[in-house]
Design a protein around this motif. Structure first.
Motif, PDB file in Angstrom:
ATOM      1  N   TRP A  18     -37.760  49.738  42.421  1.00 19.34           N
ATOM      2  CA  TRP A  18     -37.871  51.109  42.906  1.00 19.34           C
ATOM      3  C   TRP A  18     -36.962  52.048  42.105  1.00 19.34           C
ATOM      4  CZ3 TRP A  18     -41.724  52.029  46.191  1.00 19.34           C
ATOM      5  CH2 TRP A  18     -42.220  50.960  46.941  1.00 19.34           C
ATOM      6  N   ALA A  19     -37.482  53.227  41.777  1.00 16.67           N
ATOM      7  CA  ALA A  19     -36.731  54.245  41.017  1.00 16.67           C
ATOM      8  C   ALA A  19     -36.072  53.610  39.802  1.00 16.67           C
ATOM      9  CB  ALA A  19     -35.701  54.930  41.909  1.00 16.67           C
ATOM     10  N   ALA A  20     -36.862  52.903  39.005  1.00 12.98           N
ATOM     11  CA  ALA A  20     -36.322  52.154  37.869  1.00 12.98           C
ATOM     12  C   ALA A  20     -35.639  53.051  36.854  1.00 12.98           C
ATOM     13  CB  ALA A  20     -37.447  51.359  37.200  1.00 12.98           C
ATOM     14  N   GLU A  21     -36.034  54.327  36.802  1.00 16.08           N
ATOM     15  CA  GLU A  21     -35.424  55.234  35.829  1.00 16.08           C
ATOM     16  C   GLU A  21     -33.960  55.511  36.133  1.00 16.08           C
ATOM     17  OE1 GLU A  21     -36.469  58.109  39.106  1.00 16.08           O
ATOM     18  OE2 GLU A  21     -37.291  56.254  38.285  1.00 16.08           O
ATOM     19  N   THR A  22     -33.520  55.229  37.366  1.00 20.93           N
ATOM     20  CA  THR A  22     -32.135  55.508  37.766  1.00 20.93           C
ATOM     21  C   THR A  22     -31.232  54.292  37.619  1.00 20.93           C
ATOM     22  OG1 THR A  22     -32.472  54.853  40.095  1.00 20.93           O
ATOM     23  CG2 THR A  22     -33.022  57.137  39.481  1.00 20.93           C
ATOM     24  N   LYS A  23     -31.763  53.154  37.208  1.00 16.92           N
ATOM     25  CA  LYS A  23     -31.004  51.905  37.194  1.00 16.92           C
ATOM     26  C   LYS A  23     -30.721  51.427  35.779  1.00 16.92           C
ATOM     27  CE  LYS A  23     -32.972  50.630  41.656  1.00 16.92           C
ATOM     28  NZ  LYS A  23     -33.854  49.739  42.419  1.00 16.92           N
TER      29      LYS A  23
END
Length: 431
Positions: free
Chosen positions: A313-318
């Motif tokens: 989930w929300a891979a762009e933030t990790k």
């Protein structure tokens, strides 16, 4: 009052399940939220919680039963103050479908209920899940005005969320329409042709029965391939810089247990590309194009008899280390069938990587409602032309299958260009 406990629909695609285990028996008193059974779906084994309180009057479907259809009564719950039925009452199970729609008619084996007038009839209890009740209370929504879409008309989370979004005047109309759709009989399909009809001898093969997962995969993939107008776009990437960066990261942080894979870096690069080209991070709906706020990347994981797509989930933030740790945990629990529904249902984009199996290139079937799915092939040394001279480089072929209703050719090409920029220059993923 007796309340039938039915086989719940634990996922949007579930049509039947296996009743693996009962945690209660006839005569046990239960409360809302108590785990009463374990159900094996097409994706995972999940716990079922009680919605109402009362006493288990009868177990209709024994544990170990296979292929129990959704909404089939599996037990009977007696309300407060009502004694449990003896085990001999199991013969009443075939009439459960009628019992869900209207009170049972008197029979020679059942005492006739005392006559009641409409005016003296007590208010009916609203059937709603504990989560739906909490959401309704928080949102100030009157449950009595909603039509439930769950088993036996039970109000579930989706009904409350729909009521939040719908205009007040449209809520009841929408509920009535949903009710009509639920009761609408499914169209009859022609039975599939037998192998014998193609000239194959009946004694020349062994037939392995379809399990729940394989049935669901067959149904969803057939529907997607038939109904979604799709097309592939393919690109070759040079990944020598990526492999070098991966090696340096793993060497430097080995003592911290970090082990980044090429797949982890592809997940991160795809997420960043989706944010750079946000129009590609979308889904088609009859009401319009849904533009997603985050890049929720579903990754195909092979498990016995099929595959499942757990979601980062929300891979762009990790960061890469977090993506790697989450992916390892999800893949392990996926193979053990221990994923929760919220860990594999949803997402905005899919990745299927068969490079580790030696597959050079392939095109995947779209995983609805995602607008695209990426297919990653094996990295291999290939001769290329660089600066007008023949050279050797590690190349990888990537294909995206696009839903043309959402992602056209130019938009898909823009996404692949962004993805390539991150993968061929991995330092850009740190910006």
């Amino acid at each position: 009052m007796s309340i039938p406990i039915t086989m719940p629909a634990l996922s949007p695609t579930m049509e039947e399940g296996n009743l693996s285990k009962w945690h209660v028996k006839a005569g046990d008193k239960i409360e809302p939220g108590q785990v009463i059974a374990e159900i094996e779906t097409d994706k995972a084994t999940m716990e079922v919680e009680a919605v109402d309180e009362g006493v288990i009057a009868e177990i209709l479907v024994p544990e170990g039963s296979q292929g129990v259809k959704v909404n089939t009564p599996i037990a009977v719950l007696s309300g407060e103050g009502q004694a449990a039925k003896p085990a001999a009452a199991k013969s009443s199970a075939p009439t459960s479908t009628e019992a869900k729609q209207a009170p049972p008619e008197p029979t020679s084996k059942r005492a006739a209920p005392a006559p009641q007038t409409v005016a003296s009839k007590p208010a009916e209890r609203i059937l709603a899940s504990p989560l739906a009740r909490r959401l309704a209370e928080q949102g100030g929504i009157d449950l009595s005005g909603l039509q439930g879409s769950g088993p036996n008309g039970r109000i579930v989370r989706a009904d409350v969320e729909a009521a939040r979004k719908a205009p007040p005047a449209a809520t009841q109309t929408q509920a009535s329409q949903q009710s009509r759709e639920v009761t609408k009989p499914a169209p009859q399909q022609a039975p599939p042709a037998t192998l014998e009809s193609y000239g194959i001898r009946s004694n020349s093969y062994d037939l392995v029965p379809l399990d729940l997962m394989r049935k669901t995969i067959a149904k969803r993939m057939t529907s997607s391939f038939r109904d979604v107008p799709h097309f592939p776009l393919t690109i070759d990437l040079e990944i020598d810089a990526l492999l070098k960066a991966r090696g340096e990261i793993n060497k430097r942080f080995a003592d911290n247990g970090v082990k980044i894979s090429v797949n982890d870096m592809c997940i991160k690069a795809a997420a960043l590309a989706l944010k750079l080209v946000p129009e590609a991070n979308a889904s088609y709906t009859p009401d319009g194009i849904a533009m997603h706020h985050h890049a929720d990347v579903a990754v195909a994981v092979a498990i016995p008899h099929g595959l499942i797509t757990p979601i980062i989930w929300a891979a762009e933030t990790k960061g890469l280390a977090q993506i790697s740790a989450e992916m390892a945990d999800l893949a392990l629990r996926a193979r053990e069938r221990k994923l929760k529904p919220e860990e594999f249902q949803g997402g905005t984009f899919s990745i299927s990587n068969m490079g580790m199996l030696g597959i050079k290139s392939f095109a995947s079937i779209i995983n609805e409602p995602h607008g695209m799915i990426m297919s990653i092939g094996a990295g291999e040394k290939r001769p290329i032309v660089k600066n007008d001279a023949l050279a050797i480089a590690t190349m990888m072929t990537v294909t995206v299958t696009c839903d043309h209703r959402v992602v056209d050719g130019a938009l898909g090409a823009a996404f692949l260009k962004a993805f390539k920029s991150f993968l061929e220059d991995p330092m850009a993923m740190l910006l």
